[in-house]
Design a protein around this motif. Sequence first.
Motif, PDB file in Angstrom:
ATOM      1  N   ASN A  62      79.419  76.629  33.800  1.00  0.00           N
ATOM      2  CA  ASN A  62      79.901  77.259  35.024  1.00  0.00           C
ATOM      3  C   ASN A  62      80.409  78.677  34.791  1.00  0.00           C
ATOM      4  O   ASN A  62      80.743  79.379  35.724  1.00  0.00           O
ATOM      5  N   SER A  63      80.480  79.100  33.546  1.00  0.00           N
ATOM      6  CA  SER A  63      80.989  80.426  33.244  1.00  0.00           C
ATOM      7  C   SER A  63      79.931  81.482  33.567  1.00  0.00           C
ATOM      8  O   SER A  63      78.782  81.368  33.176  1.00  0.00           O
ATOM      9  N   ASP A  64      80.336  82.522  34.284  1.00  0.00           N
ATOM     10  CA  ASP A  64      79.450  83.633  34.616  1.00  0.00           C
ATOM     11  C   ASP A  64      79.813  84.792  33.694  1.00  0.00           C
ATOM     12  O   ASP A  64      80.913  85.346  33.805  1.00  0.00           O
ATOM     13  N   PRO A  65      78.924  85.178  32.779  1.00  0.00           N
ATOM     14  CA  PRO A  65      79.285  86.206  31.795  1.00  0.00           C
ATOM     15  C   PRO A  65      79.586  87.561  32.421  1.00  0.00           C
ATOM     16  O   PRO A  65      80.408  88.315  31.899  1.00  0.00           O
ATOM     17  N   VAL A  66      78.943  87.891  33.527  1.00  0.00           N
ATOM     18  CA  VAL A  66      79.204  89.171  34.193  1.00  0.00           C
ATOM     19  C   VAL A  66      80.595  89.144  34.818  1.00  0.00           C
ATOM     20  O   VAL A  66      81.399  90.055  34.612  1.00  0.00           O
ATOM     21  N   ASP A  67      80.900  88.086  35.558  1.00  0.00           N
ATOM     22  CA  ASP A  67      82.238  87.962  36.150  1.00  0.00           C
ATOM     23  C   ASP A  67      83.311  87.959  35.069  1.00  0.00           C
ATOM     24  O   ASP A  67      84.352  88.618  35.215  1.00  0.00           O
ATOM     25  N   ASP A  68      83.073  87.224  33.988  1.00  0.00           N
ATOM     26  CA  ASP A  68      84.061  87.142  32.907  1.00  0.00           C
ATOM     27  C   ASP A  68      84.344  88.529  32.324  1.00  0.00           C
ATOM     28  O   ASP A  68      85.496  88.891  32.088  1.00  0.00           O
ATOM     29  N   PHE A  69      83.291  89.309  32.097  1.00  0.00           N
ATOM     30  CA  PHE A  69      83.474  90.640  31.529  1.00  0.00           C
ATOM     31  C   PHE A  69      84.240  91.540  32.501  1.00  0.00           C
ATOM     32  O   PHE A  69      85.193  92.222  32.110  1.00  0.00           O
ATOM     33  N   ILE A  70      83.815  91.561  33.762  1.00  0.00           N
ATOM     34  CA  ILE A  70      84.475  92.430  34.742  1.00  0.00           C
ATOM     35  C   ILE A  70      85.929  92.024  34.930  1.00  0.00           C
ATOM     36  O   ILE A  70      86.827  92.881  34.980  1.00  0.00           O
ATOM     37  N   LEU A  71      86.195  90.739  34.994  1.00  0.00           N
ATOM     38  CA  LEU A  71      87.586  90.279  35.111  1.00  0.00           C
ATOM     39  C   LEU A  71      88.409  90.713  33.904  1.00  0.00           C
ATOM     40  O   LEU A  71      89.585  91.091  34.048  1.00  0.00           O
ATOM     41  N   GLY A  72      87.820  90.669  32.711  1.00  0.00           N
ATOM     42  CA  GLY A  72      88.527  91.126  31.511  1.00  0.00           C
ATOM     43  C   GLY A  72      88.864  92.606  31.585  1.00  0.00           C
ATOM     44  O   GLY A  72      89.968  93.028  31.217  1.00  0.00           O
ATOM     45  N   GLU A  73      87.914  93.427  32.046  1.00  0.00           N
ATOM     46  CA  GLU A  73      88.167  94.863  32.195  1.00  0.00           C
ATOM     47  C   GLU A  73      89.248  95.117  33.241  1.00  0.00           C
ATOM     48  O   GLU A  73      90.134  95.938  33.041  1.00  0.00           O
ATOM     49  N   LEU A  74      89.173  94.394  34.363  1.00  0.00           N
ATOM     50  CA  LEU A  74      90.190  94.555  35.404  1.00  0.00           C
ATOM     51  C   LEU A  74      91.556  94.104  34.922  1.00  0.00           C
ATOM     52  O   LEU A  74      92.583  94.700  35.283  1.00  0.00           O
ATOM     53  N   ASP A  75      91.598  93.073  34.094  1.00  0.00           N
ATOM     54  CA  ASP A  75      92.861  92.604  33.532  1.00  0.00           C
ATOM     55  C   ASP A  75      93.500  93.678  32.657  1.00  0.00           C
ATOM     56  O   ASP A  75      94.712  93.904  32.712  1.00  0.00           O
ATOM     57  N   ARG A  76      92.696  94.375  31.855  1.00  0.00           N
ATOM     58  CA  ARG A  76      93.228  95.473  31.026  1.00  0.00           C
ATOM     59  C   ARG A  76      93.782  96.600  31.904  1.00  0.00           C
ATOM     60  O   ARG A  76      94.839  97.163  31.620  1.00  0.00           O
ATOM     61  N   VAL A  77      93.074  96.922  32.975  1.00  0.00           N
ATOM     62  CA  VAL A  77      93.537  97.963  33.891  1.00  0.00           C
ATOM     63  C   VAL A  77      94.833  97.518  34.573  1.00  0.00           C
ATOM     64  O   VAL A  77      95.765  98.303  34.738  1.00  0.00           O
ATOM     65  N   CYS A  78      94.888  96.258  34.930  1.00  0.00           N
ATOM     66  CA  CYS A  78      96.092  95.718  35.573  1.00  0.00           C
ATOM     67  C   CYS A  78      97.304  95.832  34.639  1.00  0.00           C
ATOM     68  O   CYS A  78      98.403  96.194  35.075  1.00  0.00           O
ATOM     69  N   ASP A  79      97.107  95.549  33.356  1.00  0.00           N
ATOM     70  CA  ASP A  79      98.195  95.696  32.386  1.00  0.00           C
ATOM     71  C   ASP A  79      98.686  97.140  32.333  1.00  0.00           C
ATOM     72  O   ASP A  79      99.893  97.397  32.272  1.00  0.00           O
ATOM     73  N   LEU A  80      97.766  98.104  32.364  1.00  0.00           N
ATOM     74  CA  LEU A  80      98.156  99.511  32.361  1.00  0.00           C
ATOM     75  C   LEU A  80      98.909  99.875  33.640  1.00  0.00           C
ATOM     76  O   LEU A  80      99.871 100.652  33.607  1.00  0.00           O
ATOM     77  N   ALA A  81      98.490  99.297  34.770  1.00  0.00           N
ATOM     78  CA  ALA A  81      99.193  99.548  36.034  1.00  0.00           C
ATOM     79  C   ALA A  81     100.617  98.997  35.963  1.00  0.00           C
ATOM     80  O   ALA A  81     101.563  99.651  36.428  1.00  0.00           O
ATOM     81  N   ARG A  82     100.774  97.831  35.364  1.00  0.00           N
ATOM     82  CA  ARG A  82     102.115  97.241  35.218  1.00  0.00           C
ATOM     83  C   ARG A  82     103.013  98.139  34.361  1.00  0.00           C
ATOM     84  O   ARG A  82     104.229  98.140  34.527  1.00  0.00           O
ATOM     85  N   GLU A  83     102.388  98.876  33.426  1.00  0.00           N
ATOM     86  CA  GLU A  83     103.147  99.762  32.537  1.00  0.00           C
ATOM     87  C   GLU A  83     103.409 101.129  33.165  1.00  0.00           C
ATOM     88  O   GLU A  83     103.963 102.003  32.518  1.00  0.00           O
ATOM     89  N   GLY A  84     102.979 101.337  34.403  1.00  0.00           N
ATOM     90  CA  GLY A  84     103.282 102.575  35.102  1.00  0.00           C
ATOM     91  C   GLY A  84     102.118 103.528  35.280  1.00  0.00           C
ATOM     92  O   GLY A  84     102.282 104.572  35.910  1.00  0.00           O
ATOM     93  N   SER A  85     100.953 103.229  34.729  1.00  0.00           N
ATOM     94  CA  SER A  85      99.786 104.078  34.970  1.00  0.00           C
ATOM     95  C   SER A  85      99.330 103.887  36.409  1.00  0.00           C
ATOM     96  O   SER A  85      99.621 102.880  37.038  1.00  0.00           O
ATOM     97  N   ARG A  86      98.610 104.844  36.928  1.00  0.00           N
ATOM     98  CA  ARG A  86      98.078 104.755  38.282  1.00  0.00           C
ATOM     99  C   ARG A  86      96.555 104.746  38.210  1.00  0.00           C
ATOM    100  O   ARG A  86      95.913 105.771  38.410  1.00  0.00           O
ATOM    101  N   PRO A  87      95.990 103.579  37.949  1.00  0.00           N
ATOM    102  CA  PRO A  87      94.535 103.518  37.766  1.00  0.00           C
ATOM    103  C   PRO A  87      93.773 103.720  39.064  1.00  0.00           C
ATOM    104  O   PRO A  87      94.255 103.408  40.143  1.00  0.00           O
ATOM    105  N   ARG A  88      92.574 104.253  38.912  1.00  0.00           N
ATOM    106  CA  ARG A  88      91.616 104.352  40.008  1.00  0.00           C
ATOM    107  C   ARG A  88      90.480 103.407  39.620  1.00  0.00           C
ATOM    108  O   ARG A  88      89.812 103.612  38.608  1.00  0.00           O
ATOM    109  N   VAL A  89      90.265 102.384  40.441  1.00  0.00           N
ATOM    110  CA  VAL A  89      89.302 101.324  40.129  1.00  0.00           C
ATOM    111  C   VAL A  89      88.252 101.262  41.234  1.00  0.00           C
ATOM    112  O   VAL A  89      88.590 101.234  42.410  1.00  0.00           O
ATOM    113  N   VAL A  90      86.986 101.228  40.817  1.00  0.00           N
ATOM    114  CA  VAL A  90      85.890 101.021  41.750  1.00  0.00           C
ATOM    115  C   VAL A  90      85.134  99.786  41.296  1.00  0.00           C
ATOM    116  O   VAL A  90      84.767  99.668  40.123  1.00  0.00           O
ATOM    117  N   VAL A  91      84.906  98.863  42.224  1.00  0.00           N
ATOM    118  CA  VAL A  91      84.095  97.682  41.950  1.00  0.00           C
ATOM    119  C   VAL A  91      82.939  97.687  42.940  1.00  0.00           C
ATOM    120  O   VAL A  91      83.150  97.762  44.155  1.00  0.00           O
TER     121      VAL A  91
END
Length: 193
Positions: free
Chosen positions: A95-124
């Motif tokens: 049931n694992s979708d490798p594309v979704d898994d990768f994109i979610l991982g990238e978004l998770d890294r961006v989310c961590d940076l946002a929590r640390e005070g960065s202001r990311p610009r994200v396009v999906v």
Amino acid sequence: MVSLKSANCDIALIDGPNIDGVLGQILQRQPISEDRPQWDVVRECLQRILGIQVPPMFVIDGTHSNERAYKFYRFLRSAQFRLERRYPDLLLGHNSDPVDDFILGELDRVCDLAREGSRPRVVVVSHDHVYAPILQTILKFDGKVSIVGFHEELSPALLNLRSYGAELYDLEKDFRAFLKPLPRWYRGGSRRW
């Protein structure tokens, strides 16, 4: 791997299988090359309209590669896209979708940076609801989120992100990424632009 801190936290992620699948639903058949978005136009719009200066990541399922696909991969690289071919992790189950898994991982890294005070610009570039919760969290931490796809095909969860400040862009109407009009019909049987 591109350091998100060195790229001002900007990231553009394209869910290749999702865009191709939704385009196939619109066309009611398997898309051919001439039907697909002009990806160089999409990249230019990401820069000009959304201000994304880092190479967009085009994520695909690597298990569906053939000679025609390799020509497309070469084109993407020459058009300054980062190509990410992902393969299923058989340990995670079918049931694992490798594309979704990768994109979610990238978004998770961006989310961590946002929590640390960065202001990311994200396009999906996708219609998939699975990205909505993490995009909402990025918005909560003052990140900027843009979603690109076909408006009438976006999941309700992605559409709902407008109320949190996300911007929505249409591949055909706003980016003008197609060589000819798509057969998109709205309520009442007429095109609405």
